[in-house]
Design a protein around this motif. Structure first.
Motif, PDB file in Angstrom:
ATOM      1  N   TYR A  26      -6.353 -10.237   3.092  1.00 14.96           N
ATOM      2  CA  TYR A  26      -7.371 -10.155   2.520  1.00 14.96           C
ATOM      3  C   TYR A  26      -8.064  -9.017   2.635  1.00 14.96           C
ATOM      4  CZ  TYR A  26      -6.397 -15.296   1.944  1.00 14.96           C
ATOM      5  OH  TYR A  26      -5.950 -16.576   1.590  1.00 14.96           O
ATOM      6  N   LEU A  27      -8.574  -8.189   1.497  1.00 15.61           N
ATOM      7  CA  LEU A  27      -9.347  -7.144   1.588  1.00 15.61           C
ATOM      8  C   LEU A  27     -10.184  -6.938   0.424  1.00 15.61           C
ATOM      9  CD1 LEU A  27      -6.135  -4.606   2.760  1.00 15.61           C
ATOM     10  CD2 LEU A  27      -8.345  -5.281   4.110  1.00 15.61           C
ATOM     11  N   THR A  28     -11.070  -5.715   0.518  1.00 17.73           N
ATOM     12  CA  THR A  28     -11.961  -5.720  -0.855  1.00 17.73           C
ATOM     13  C   THR A  28     -11.578  -4.232  -1.316  1.00 17.73           C
ATOM     14  OG1 THR A  28     -13.611  -4.611   0.955  1.00 17.73           O
ATOM     15  CG2 THR A  28     -13.999  -6.794   0.214  1.00 17.73           C
ATOM     16  N   PRO A  29     -11.877  -3.761  -2.570  1.00 14.53           N
ATOM     17  CA  PRO A  29     -11.406  -2.343  -2.975  1.00 14.53           C
ATOM     18  C   PRO A  29     -12.129  -1.161  -2.121  1.00 14.53           C
ATOM     19  CG  PRO A  29     -12.308  -4.168  -4.686  1.00 14.53           C
ATOM     20  CD  PRO A  29     -12.445  -4.705  -3.525  1.00 14.53           C
ATOM     21  N   GLY A  30     -11.076  -0.360  -2.124  1.00 19.79           N
ATOM     22  CA  GLY A  30     -11.800   1.040  -1.251  1.00 19.79           C
ATOM     23  C   GLY A  30     -10.919   0.975   0.090  1.00 19.79           C
ATOM     24  N   ASN A  31     -10.471  -0.023   0.394  1.00 26.51           N
ATOM     25  CA  ASN A  31      -9.707   0.119   1.855  1.00 26.51           C
ATOM     26  C   ASN A  31      -8.322   0.655   1.590  1.00 26.51           C
ATOM     27  OD1 ASN A  31     -12.023  -0.876   3.829  1.00 26.51           O
ATOM     28  ND2 ASN A  31     -11.887  -2.636   2.138  1.00 26.51           N
ATOM     29  N   ALA A  50       9.421  -3.914  -2.798  1.00 29.54           N
ATOM     30  CA  ALA A  50       9.333  -4.370  -4.068  1.00 29.54           C
ATOM     31  C   ALA A  50       7.959  -5.087  -4.347  1.00 29.54           C
ATOM     32  CB  ALA A  50      10.149  -5.270  -4.726  1.00 29.54           C
ATOM     33  N   TYR A  51       7.119  -4.820  -5.488  1.00 32.17           N
ATOM     34  CA  TYR A  51       5.897  -5.267  -6.002  1.00 32.17           C
ATOM     35  C   TYR A  51       6.047  -6.103  -7.051  1.00 32.17           C
ATOM     36  CZ  TYR A  51       1.224  -5.465  -8.086  1.00 32.17           C
ATOM     37  OH  TYR A  51       0.023  -5.745  -8.706  1.00 32.17           O
ATOM     38  N   SER A  52       5.266  -7.361  -6.844  1.00 33.79           N
ATOM     39  CA  SER A  52       5.276  -8.362  -8.066  1.00 33.79           C
ATOM     40  C   SER A  52       3.979  -9.005  -8.297  1.00 33.79           C
ATOM     41  CB  SER A  52       6.234  -9.512  -7.807  1.00 33.79           C
ATOM     42  OG  SER A  52       7.482  -9.100  -7.467  1.00 33.79           O
ATOM     43  N   ARG A  53       3.483  -9.060  -9.706  1.00 31.24           N
ATOM     44  CA  ARG A  53       2.300  -9.534  -9.885  1.00 31.24           C
ATOM     45  C   ARG A  53       2.484 -11.124 -10.121  1.00 31.24           C
ATOM     46  NH1 ARG A  53      -1.393  -5.673 -13.711  1.00 31.24           N
ATOM     47  NH2 ARG A  53      -1.757  -3.882 -12.295  1.00 31.24           N
ATOM     48  N   SER A  54       3.788 -11.245 -10.807  1.00 28.88           N
ATOM     49  CA  SER A  54       4.245 -12.548 -11.070  1.00 28.88           C
ATOM     50  C   SER A  54       5.481 -12.907 -10.788  1.00 28.88           C
ATOM     51  CB  SER A  54       3.805 -12.794 -12.650  1.00 28.88           C
ATOM     52  OG  SER A  54       4.565 -12.150 -13.461  1.00 28.88           O
ATOM     53  N   GLU A  55       6.211 -13.881 -11.234  1.00 24.40           N
ATOM     54  CA  GLU A  55       7.669 -14.107 -10.805  1.00 24.40           C
ATOM     55  C   GLU A  55       8.488 -13.274 -11.846  1.00 24.40           C
ATOM     56  OE1 GLU A  55       8.073 -18.339 -10.700  1.00 24.40           O
ATOM     57  OE2 GLU A  55       7.024 -18.610  -8.835  1.00 24.40           O
ATOM     58  N   GLU A  93      -5.999  -4.066  -8.865  1.00 22.25           N
ATOM     59  CA  GLU A  93      -5.067  -4.063  -9.551  1.00 22.25           C
ATOM     60  C   GLU A  93      -3.705  -4.068  -8.415  1.00 22.25           C
ATOM     61  OE1 GLU A  93      -4.247  -4.529 -12.959  1.00 22.25           O
ATOM     62  OE2 GLU A  93      -6.527  -4.844 -12.867  1.00 22.25           O
ATOM     63  N   ASP A  94      -3.816  -3.860  -7.214  1.00 26.98           N
ATOM     64  CA  ASP A  94      -3.016  -3.614  -6.285  1.00 26.98           C
ATOM     65  C   ASP A  94      -2.603  -5.046  -5.763  1.00 26.98           C
ATOM     66  OD1 ASP A  94      -2.902  -0.845  -6.228  1.00 26.98           O
ATOM     67  OD2 ASP A  94      -4.411  -0.559  -4.997  1.00 26.98           O
ATOM     68  N   ALA A  95      -3.621  -6.066  -6.168  1.00 25.80           N
ATOM     69  CA  ALA A  95      -3.284  -7.415  -5.716  1.00 25.80           C
ATOM     70  C   ALA A  95      -1.885  -8.082  -6.155  1.00 25.80           C
ATOM     71  CB  ALA A  95      -4.231  -8.370  -6.346  1.00 25.80           C
ATOM     72  N   ASN A 111       7.705 -10.846   3.317  1.00 23.94           N
ATOM     73  CA  ASN A 111       6.591 -10.954   2.108  1.00 23.94           C
ATOM     74  C   ASN A 111       5.383 -10.819   2.643  1.00 23.94           C
ATOM     75  OD1 ASN A 111       8.897 -11.602   0.357  1.00 23.94           O
ATOM     76  ND2 ASN A 111       9.024 -13.665   1.014  1.00 23.94           N
ATOM     77  N   VAL A 112       4.342  -9.958   1.796  1.00 24.50           N
ATOM     78  CA  VAL A 112       3.123  -9.780   2.141  1.00 24.50           C
ATOM     79  C   VAL A 112       2.380 -10.016   0.902  1.00 24.50           C
ATOM     80  CG1 VAL A 112       1.450  -8.058   2.941  1.00 24.50           C
ATOM     81  CG2 VAL A 112       3.759  -7.878   3.904  1.00 24.50           C
ATOM     82  N   TYR A 113       1.444 -11.050   1.046  1.00 24.29           N
ATOM     83  CA  TYR A 113       0.541 -11.366  -0.146  1.00 24.29           C
ATOM     84  C   TYR A 113      -0.845 -10.770  -0.126  1.00 24.29           C
ATOM     85  CZ  TYR A 113       4.007 -14.876  -1.098  1.00 24.29           C
ATOM     86  OH  TYR A 113       5.413 -15.815  -1.232  1.00 24.29           O
ATOM     87  N   LEU A 114      -1.017  -9.878  -0.799  1.00 24.90           N
ATOM     88  CA  LEU A 114      -2.285  -8.759  -0.838  1.00 24.90           C
ATOM     89  C   LEU A 114      -3.255  -9.458  -1.790  1.00 24.90           C
ATOM     90  CD1 LEU A 114      -3.612  -6.481   0.573  1.00 24.90           C
ATOM     91  CD2 LEU A 114      -2.586  -5.136  -1.419  1.00 24.90           C
TER      92      LEU A 114
END
Length: 279
Positions: A26-31, A50-55, A93-95, A111-114
């Motif tokens: 869990y982070l805030t923008p700019g970090n 690999a990066y995924s916003r959805s399945e 947008e990086d989430a 797996n890393v959930y940002l």
């Protein structure tokens, strides 16, 4: 024998379960963020991120240890010697879900959930010199999932819980709205917190930037007084300069005789009278 077989199956299931690891950040923008890759091979040249916003949407960001230049995040990505992935100056947008996988090992994923928490104020162009109501929007951007938003709440600078307008789940985003009244000289701070299992995972703060109108009025009067003083000084200097400036007298230079060229006689034209000897 049946019991031994059961135990063997249980051990194998546990080993398979441990082969895939998960991290929730869990982070805030700019970090900046560093995402670990737990099952590291002998060399990072076998690593795929690999990066995924959805399945249904997956983007390869690192292929065989090399950052893909076509990725929108390429300029902010870097791969460490331990195969962990860094992203600088993160945005909402990086989430999403980031997966580190050794090439050819589908059961060795990390797996890393940002998750990114943001706060916005509406209207964004509110006049800081005027009091009024502002709506604060707290958004938690994450990997698209049907899981609940758990708990989002607002607190003030004393830690007291504020009454919000409820939490809305849009799938990828959890949104909570809070309407507050801004007043000059009232130095309040509003904090949005996201909880999971009664633990605050992340929080973001919003402090209104208001200009004290009494202080602003003092500045305006001081500027007006300074401007008036400068005008008066300029007028006085102009009047004095005009008073000192007199018209020059018309001086006529007359040379007496031809022998003594160094002797001159200065006469005032205004007082000159006819002299037949000089003509």
């Amino acid at each position: 024998m049946v019991l031994l077989t059961f135990l063997l199956i249980l051990v194998l299931q546990c080993e398979v379960g441990l082969s895939e690891t998960e991290h929730i950040l869990y982070l805030t923008p700019g970090n900046d963020v560093v995402m670990p890759c737990d099952n590291v091979p002998d060399t990072c040249s076998r690593i795929i991120w690999a990066y995924s916003r959805s399945e249904s949407q997956t983007i390869i960001m690192v292929d065989n240890g090399i950052v893909e230049k076509n990725s929108a995040q390429a300029a902010r990505l870097s791969l460490h010697s331990n195969c962990s992935l860094s992203i600088n100056n993160i945005t909402a947008e990086d989430a999403g879900l980031y997966s580190c996988r050794p090439e050819g090992d589908d059961d060795q994923d990390t797996n890393v959930y940002l998750n990114i928490l943001t706060i916005s104020a509406f209207p964004s162009d509110a006049d800081p010199k005027k009091d009024g109501n502002v709506t604060l929007e707290c958004s938690l951007f994450r990997y698209y999932t049907t899981s609940p938003c758990n708990s989002m709440r607002w607190v003030d600078e004393t830690g007291s819980v504020l009454l919000d307008r409820g939490v809305k789940n849009t799938g990828r985003t959890c949104v909570s709205l809070l309407t507050v009244k801004l007043q000059s000289g009232n130095k309040k701070r509003y904090t949005c917190q996201f909880e999971d299992n009664n633990t605050v995972k992340i929080e973001a703060h919003y402090t209104p930037v208001l200009i004290d109108r009494s202080f602003l009025n003092c500045i305006m009067w001081a500027l007006r007084f300074a401007g008036l003083t400068i005008m008066i000084v300029i007028m006085v200097l102009v009047i004095r300069h005009k008073g000192r400036k007199k018209p020059p007298e018309d001086i006529n230079v007359h040379y007496v005789g031809d022998r003594d060229e160094d002797t001159v006689n200065y006469e005032n034209v205004r007082n000159r009278t006819a002299d037949p000897e000089l003509d």
